[in-house]
Design a protein around this motif. Structure first.
Motif, mmCIF file in Angstrom:
data_model
loop_
_atom_site.group_PDB
_atom_site.id
_atom_site.type_symbol
_atom_site.label_atom_id
_atom_site.label_comp_id
_atom_site.label_asym_id
_atom_site.label_seq_id
_atom_site.Cartn_x
_atom_site.Cartn_y
_atom_site.Cartn_z
ATOM 1 N N GLY A 78 19.683 54.297 50.420
ATOM 2 C CA GLY A 78 20.435 53.835 49.265
ATOM 3 C C GLY A 78 21.905 54.181 49.430
ATOM 4 N N THR A 79 22.761 53.494 48.678
ATOM 5 C CA THR A 79 24.199 53.731 48.779
ATOM 6 C C THR A 79 24.848 53.557 47.414
ATOM 7 N N ASN A 80 25.945 54.261 47.187
ATOM 8 C CA ASN A 80 26.703 54.181 45.942
ATOM 9 C C ASN A 80 27.980 53.378 46.173
ATOM 10 N N PHE A 81 28.196 52.377 45.341
ATOM 11 C CA PHE A 81 29.447 51.630 45.339
ATOM 12 C C PHE A 81 30.375 52.292 44.315
ATOM 13 N N ALA A 139 30.371 42.844 37.864
ATOM 14 C CA ALA A 139 29.204 42.272 38.540
ATOM 15 C C ALA A 139 29.333 42.576 40.029
ATOM 16 N N LEU A 140 28.310 43.211 40.583
ATOM 17 C CA LEU A 140 28.278 43.527 42.004
ATOM 18 C C LEU A 140 27.189 42.698 42.665
ATOM 19 N N ARG A 141 27.567 41.910 43.668
ATOM 20 C CA ARG A 141 26.617 41.045 44.379
ATOM 21 C C ARG A 141 26.615 41.395 45.862
ATOM 22 N N VAL A 142 25.418 41.381 46.455
ATOM 23 C CA VAL A 142 25.263 41.640 47.881
ATOM 24 C C VAL A 142 24.686 40.382 48.530
ATOM 25 N N TYR A 143 25.276 39.950 49.676
ATOM 26 C CA TYR A 143 24.873 38.737 50.376
ATOM 27 C C TYR A 143 24.511 39.082 51.812
ATOM 28 N N ASN A 144 23.574 38.292 52.373
ATOM 29 C CA ASN A 144 23.325 38.416 53.801
ATOM 30 C C ASN A 144 24.371 37.602 54.563
ATOM 31 N N ILE A 145 24.325 37.652 55.886
ATOM 32 C CA ILE A 145 25.382 36.996 56.665
ATOM 33 C C ILE A 145 25.320 35.472 56.551
ATOM 34 N N SER A 146 24.219 34.932 55.998
ATOM 35 C CA SER A 146 24.121 33.491 55.762
ATOM 36 C C SER A 146 24.719 33.086 54.424
ATOM 37 N N GLY A 147 25.188 34.064 53.662
ATOM 38 C CA GLY A 147 25.803 33.758 52.373
ATOM 39 C C GLY A 147 24.811 33.664 51.234
ATOM 40 N N HIS A 168 33.072 41.862 41.323
ATOM 41 C CA HIS A 168 33.857 41.014 40.422
ATOM 42 C C HIS A 168 34.086 41.764 39.111
ATOM 43 N N VAL A 169 35.353 41.887 38.727
ATOM 44 C CA VAL A 169 35.750 42.680 37.562
ATOM 45 C C VAL A 169 36.438 41.787 36.548
ATOM 46 N N LYS A 170 35.956 41.830 35.311
ATOM 47 C CA LYS A 170 36.570 41.105 34.214
ATOM 48 C C LYS A 170 36.976 42.120 33.151
ATOM 49 N N PHE A 171 38.272 42.333 33.007
ATOM 50 C CA PHE A 171 38.783 43.374 32.109
ATOM 51 C C PHE A 171 38.626 42.948 30.658
ATOM 52 N N THR A 172 38.010 43.832 29.879
ATOM 53 C CA THR A 172 37.860 43.570 28.454
ATOM 54 C C THR A 172 39.180 43.863 27.753
ATOM 55 N N GLY A 173 39.500 43.051 26.748
ATOM 56 C CA GLY A 173 40.747 43.244 26.020
ATOM 57 C C GLY A 173 41.947 42.615 26.685
ATOM 58 N N SER A 174 41.770 42.036 27.870
ATOM 59 C CA SER A 174 42.878 41.374 28.559
ATOM 60 C C SER A 174 42.798 39.872 28.318
ATOM 61 N N PHE A 175 43.835 39.188 28.729
ATOM 62 C CA PHE A 175 43.858 37.731 28.580
ATOM 63 C C PHE A 175 43.325 37.105 29.862
ATOM 64 N N HIS A 176 41.975 37.106 29.962
ATOM 65 C CA HIS A 176 41.280 36.501 31.103
ATOM 66 C C HIS A 176 41.707 37.127 32.435
ATOM 67 N N ARG A 177 41.935 38.449 32.435
ATOM 68 C CA ARG A 177 42.322 39.106 33.678
ATOM 69 C C ARG A 177 41.070 39.463 34.454
ATOM 70 N N GLU A 178 40.931 38.871 35.658
ATOM 71 C CA GLU A 178 39.769 39.092 36.507
ATOM 72 C C GLU A 178 40.232 39.376 37.931
ATOM 73 N N GLU A 179 39.387 40.072 38.666
ATOM 74 C CA GLU A 179 39.703 40.373 40.062
ATOM 75 C C GLU A 179 38.419 40.559 40.839
ATOM 76 N N SER A 180 38.428 40.124 42.100
ATOM 77 C CA SER A 180 37.263 40.274 42.971
ATOM 78 C C SER A 180 37.661 41.024 44.234
ATOM 79 N N ILE A 181 36.820 41.955 44.641
ATOM 80 C CA ILE A 181 37.037 42.751 45.847
ATOM 81 C C ILE A 181 35.835 42.524 46.766
ATOM 82 N N LYS A 182 36.122 42.244 48.040
ATOM 83 C CA LYS A 182 35.060 41.996 49.009
ATOM 84 C C LYS A 182 35.005 43.121 50.036
ATOM 85 N N GLY A 183 33.803 43.373 50.540
ATOM 86 C CA GLY A 183 33.648 44.401 51.563
ATOM 87 C C GLY A 183 32.347 44.245 52.330
ATOM 88 N N LYS A 184 32.110 45.139 53.284
ATOM 89 C CA LYS A 184 30.911 45.103 54.116
ATOM 90 C C LYS A 184 30.134 46.404 53.967
#
Length: 294
Positions: free
Chosen positions: A212-215, A226-234, A273-289
């Motif tokens: 197991g691992t901690n993000f 929202a945290l999503r994990v994909y295989n190399i086929s997407g 994927h991060v959607k900030f509450t209280g903001s005006f539709h401020r969202e950000e996505s971070i990708k990693g391996k």
């Protein structure tokens, strides 16, 4: 102009001022009785004018009590009080955040077997902060309170004062115990603008992992994540959603897919994927391996 000479008088007005608190704490009342113990500070004045005040309350009932004849005697010359250790001091922002906004809550936890000096009157009987090596202490003794039922450990919460410019800063906390020993803690932090929404310090540990691992990630404000994990086929194999607080947050993945099966060893991709509450539709996505290796 006529001048008038008034006779001089020598009047003496006697008055007394209440002394400073040497202990403030809370305890439980059982069967109409309660007790508390604490260490008398080495710098405390002696004499017969010590006062103990208590306030008790329960559902719909309260009461007060006072004893103003507490006698504090000087220690006899032959007695030797040994100060075993310096206080334990720990300081952090809410959520363990290192990137904070104006008004962020600075939290400090202090403990010592001989109690914490809160008499004030001089720096050696006080708790104080110093920001950015300014040389100007900010006394925060009145913010301190002992933990319930304790005379050796406590904490305080101090809102970050205004006037700091965005960027890196530091704060030093110094506290003393009742026998004169002191300790400090230093905290580095970055002040961000009020309307700035950021995601930082994103990583998973351990990596590679087997069971197991901690993000782990840090948010400048509350957000839906929202945290999503994909295989190399997407193909998405796992997903987790959470409402997260300002500061550091953790999402655990046990290494299984949505069906509960264990995927094959290899490299997988994740998207936070991060959607900030209280903001005006401020969202950000971070990708990693992330690497699964059994």
């Amino acid at each position: 102009v006529e001048s008038v000479n008034y006779p001089r008088t020598n009047n003496v007005l006697k008055y007394s001022l209440p002394g400073r608190a040497l202990f403030r704490g809370t305890v439980d009342v059982n069967g109409g009785r309660f007790s508390a113990d604490f260490v008398i500070p080495r710098s405390c004045r002696t004499g017969p004018s010590g006062r103990i005040r208590s306030y008790v309350s329960s559902s719909g009932v309260d009461g007060v009590g006072v004893s103003d004849s507490l006698l504090i005697l000087p220690a006899p010359p032959e007695s030797t009080v040994v100060n075993g250790e310096a206080p334990s001091v720990r300081m952090y922002f809410s959520g363990q955040a290192t990137k904070v906004k104006p008004g962020a809550r600075l939290i400090a936890e202090i403990s010592d077997p001989d109690g914490i000096a809160i008499l004030e009157g001089d720096p050696q009987s006080s708790i104080f902060l110093e920001f950015d090596g300014s040389g100007f202490p900010i006394f925060v003794t009145d913010y301190f309170h002992y933990d319930h039922g304790s005379s050796t450990s406590g904490s305080f919460v101090y809102p970050l004062p205004s006037g700091f410019s965005p960027g890196p800063h530091s704060v030093i906390l110094r506290a003393f115990d009742n026998l004169g020993a002191s300790a400090t803690d230093t905290l580095e932090f970055e002040l961000v603008e009020e309307m700035l929404y950021t995601v930082s310090d994103v990583f998973n540990f351990p990596n590679p992992f087997s069971a197991g691992t901690n993000f782990i990630f840090q948010l400048s404000s509350r957000a839906d994540v929202a945290l999503r994990v994909y295989n190399i086929s997407g193909i998405e194999i796992w997903k987790e959603e959470a409402s997260c607080k300002e500061g550091f947050n953790t999402i655990f993945w046990d290494g299984r897919d949505r069906a509960g099966d264990r995927p094959a060893n290899g490299t997988y991709l994740y998207v936070l994927h991060v959607k900030f509450t209280g903001s005006f539709h401020r969202e950000e996505s971070i990708k990693g391996k992330v690497v699964l290796l059994r």
